[in-house]
Design a protein around this motif. Structure first.
Motif, short mmCIF file in Angstrom:
data_model
loop_
_atom_site.label_atom_id
_atom_site.label_comp_id
_atom_site.label_asym_id
_atom_site.label_seq_id
_atom_site.Cartn_x
_atom_site.Cartn_y
_atom_site.Cartn_z
N ASN A 196 0.79 -1.23 0.00
CA ASN A 196 0.00 0.00 0.00
C ASN A 196 0.83 1.28 0.00
O ASN A 196 0.26 2.37 -0.06
CB ASN A 196 -0.98 0.08 1.19
N ILE A 197 2.14 1.20 0.14
CA ILE A 197 2.97 2.40 0.13
C ILE A 197 3.55 2.55 -1.28
O ILE A 197 4.45 1.82 -1.67
CB ILE A 197 4.12 2.33 1.16
N GLY A 198 2.99 3.51 -2.01
CA GLY A 198 3.46 3.78 -3.36
C GLY A 198 4.46 4.91 -3.36
O GLY A 198 4.81 5.45 -2.30
N PRO A 199 4.92 5.30 -4.53
CA PRO A 199 5.93 6.36 -4.63
C PRO A 199 5.51 7.69 -4.00
O PRO A 199 6.31 8.36 -3.36
CB PRO A 199 6.15 6.51 -6.14
N SER A 200 4.26 8.07 -4.16
CA SER A 200 3.80 9.36 -3.62
C SER A 200 3.79 9.35 -2.09
O SER A 200 4.27 10.29 -1.44
CB SER A 200 2.41 9.67 -4.16
N PHE A 201 3.24 8.28 -1.51
CA PHE A 201 3.20 8.18 -0.05
C PHE A 201 4.63 8.06 0.49
O PHE A 201 4.98 8.66 1.51
CB PHE A 201 2.37 6.98 0.38
N ALA A 202 5.47 7.31 -0.20
CA ALA A 202 6.87 7.17 0.21
C ALA A 202 7.57 8.53 0.20
O ALA A 202 8.32 8.85 1.12
CB ALA A 202 7.61 6.18 -0.70
N LEU B 9 6.56 10.48 3.24
CA LEU B 9 7.25 9.95 4.43
C LEU B 9 8.71 10.38 4.44
O LEU B 9 9.25 10.80 5.46
CB LEU B 9 7.12 8.44 4.48
N GLN B 10 9.36 10.28 3.29
CA GLN B 10 10.77 10.69 3.21
C GLN B 10 10.92 12.18 3.50
O GLN B 10 11.90 12.60 4.10
CB GLN B 10 11.33 10.34 1.83
N GLY B 11 9.92 12.95 3.09
CA GLY B 11 9.95 14.38 3.33
C GLY B 11 9.91 14.76 4.80
O GLY B 11 10.27 15.88 5.17
N VAL B 12 9.47 13.84 5.64
CA VAL B 12 9.43 14.09 7.09
C VAL B 12 10.46 13.25 7.83
O VAL B 12 10.36 13.03 9.03
CB VAL B 12 8.01 13.91 7.67
N GLY B 13 11.45 12.75 7.07
CA GLY B 13 12.58 12.06 7.70
C GLY B 13 12.46 10.58 7.89
O GLY B 13 13.32 9.96 8.51
N ILE B 14 11.41 9.97 7.36
CA ILE B 14 11.24 8.51 7.47
C ILE B 14 11.70 7.92 6.14
O ILE B 14 11.00 8.04 5.13
CB ILE B 14 9.78 8.14 7.79
N LYS B 15 12.89 7.34 6.12
CA LYS B 15 13.53 6.96 4.86
C LYS B 15 13.39 5.49 4.49
O LYS B 15 13.53 5.13 3.32
CB LYS B 15 15.03 7.30 4.92
#
Length: 111
Positions: free
Chosen positions: A9-15, A18-24
Motif C-alpha cells: 500500500n505504500i506507493g511512490p507518492s506516499f513514500a 514519508l521521506q519528506g518528514v525524515g522517514i527513509k
C-alpha cells in the motif's frame, strides 16, 4: 534497509511524503508506527485525509488498504481526529508552514 515501497500500500507518492518528514526506510516506518508517522506528515503542512491515515495502518499490518471496516474503522477515525487536532493547524498559512519546516519556528500566540 528496505525501501518504503516494499510495504504493501505504500506507493511512490506516499513514500515521498514519508521521506519528506525524515522517514527513509520501511524499518524506520515500522519503528515509529502509523500514528507518529502520520502526525509528522501533518506537522509538515500536509492536509489531513482519513483514507491516507487508515491506509498507513493497513500497510503496517500487511493488509489491503480497503480492509478497514466497521468498529476498527470507527476506532481509527477517533485516533485520526485526535492526531489531526494535535498536529494540523488549519490557520497556518502556506508561508508559515514552510518557515516551520525549515526550522524557523512556530508563530507567536496571537492572544
Amino acid at each position: 534497509m528496505a525501501a518504503l515501497t516494499t510495504i504493501r500500500n505504500i506507493g511512490p507518492s506516499f513514500a515521498a511524503a514519508l521521506q519528506g518528514v525524515g522517514i527513509k526506510t520501511a524499518e524506520e516506518l515500522r519503528d515509529i508506527g502509523a500514528d507518529a508517522a502520520y502526525a509528522r506528515i501533518l506537522e509538515s503542512g500536509a492536509k489531513p485525509h482519513f483514507i491516507g491515515y487508515y491506509v498507513l495502518h493497513m500497510a503496517l499490518q500487511g493488509r489491503p488498504w480497503n480492509d478497514c471496516k466497521g468498529d476498527e474503522k470507527k476506532a481509527l477515525r477517533k485516533s485520526f481526529d485526535k492526531i489531526k487536532a494535535q498536529s494540523f493547524d488549519q490557520d497556518l498559512s502556506e508561508f508559515e508552514a514552510i518557515l516551520d519546516r525549515i526550522g524557523v519556528g512556530k508563530r507567536m500566540d496571537k492572544s
